[in-house]
Scaffold this motif. Sequence first.
Motif, PDB file in Angstrom:
ATOM      1  N   LYS A  30     -12.524   0.156   4.548  1.00  0.00           N
ATOM      2  CA  LYS A  30     -12.048  -1.056   4.571  1.00  0.00           C
ATOM      3  C   LYS A  30     -12.773  -2.316   3.676  1.00  0.00           C
ATOM      4  O   LYS A  30     -12.770  -2.518   2.362  1.00  0.00           O
ATOM      5  N   GLU A  88     -11.206  -2.168   0.401  1.00  0.00           N
ATOM      6  CA  GLU A  88     -10.368  -2.549   1.502  1.00  0.00           C
ATOM      7  C   GLU A  88      -9.202  -1.542   1.162  1.00  0.00           C
ATOM      8  O   GLU A  88      -7.722  -2.282   0.492  1.00  0.00           O
ATOM      9  N   ARG A 125      -2.276  -2.982   7.490  1.00  0.00           N
ATOM     10  CA  ARG A 125      -3.191  -3.978   7.233  1.00  0.00           C
ATOM     11  C   ARG A 125      -2.905  -4.785   8.667  1.00  0.00           C
ATOM     12  O   ARG A 125      -3.407  -5.404   9.059  1.00  0.00           O
TER      13      ARG A 125
END
Length: 273
Positions: free
Chosen positions: A103, A107, A225
């Motif tokens: 991440k 991302e 997310r």
Amino acid sequence: MSDYKTLRYEERNGVAWVTLDRPEVHNAFDMVMMRELYECWRGLRDNDDVNVIVLTGSGDKAFCTGLDRIAENVGATDHTEGLGRRGATPMHTDDPCDWLPPKTAAELWKPVVAAVNGMACAGAFYLLGEVDIIIAAEHATFFDPHTTYGMPAVFEPMSMLQRMPLGEVLRMSLMGAYERMSAQRAHEVGLVQEVVPADELIEAARHVAEAIASQPPLAVQTTTRAIWYAQELGYRQALDVAKTLVQLGLDKDSLAAGKELFDSGRRTPWRLR
């Protein structure tokens, strides 16, 4: 995807299998592996054939034991080579925490399932801190030896506080090499979501990954997310972001697929955990 020197990579049924492949050093990472993992995570962002990733280590002795301190250039202290290299001031420092976690590095909001097969220690927590589900073999162990060898544990416990209670993180970090957390204890404190016999580890990871991968990817990625936002932000801030995520995460194709499944009368096969 590229040909890798330190990773094994394959795709099947919407799942990418990424294997750390330096078993001779317990899958410790050197500069090559760090760069290859970064490239792998970045490439997976745009790979529409992959909806979920399984991350594991080669062999059955170790998932990853962190930084390979004897590899060439790793640990060099000048301004141009090795881990932690920097410019004219210490304000510009490279650290694997920027290259290894999916991440932070990319991302990447496609879920990552870690299959932990043996030791996971030290810099392995850069990876485990940012996966979404951890499945461990019964013989897996977790520990952080930094303090024993005269180094502060900093990024690793900060990352693990996202997954473990404060007291457990403090104990693991401060006990150093004098104690290892068993897979069962890791399950009890919430670090690990499932513990299985070693010969069932890959099948358990496959079951979870392929089940997730079979679902509409936009819904899955938006859900991932949203949960990480809630972990990182204050509650009210997360709720404000949620309004936007709901709009972004709904599309006619996903809704149509869900409606078709529901209207068909077929029910998704499930098993009790």
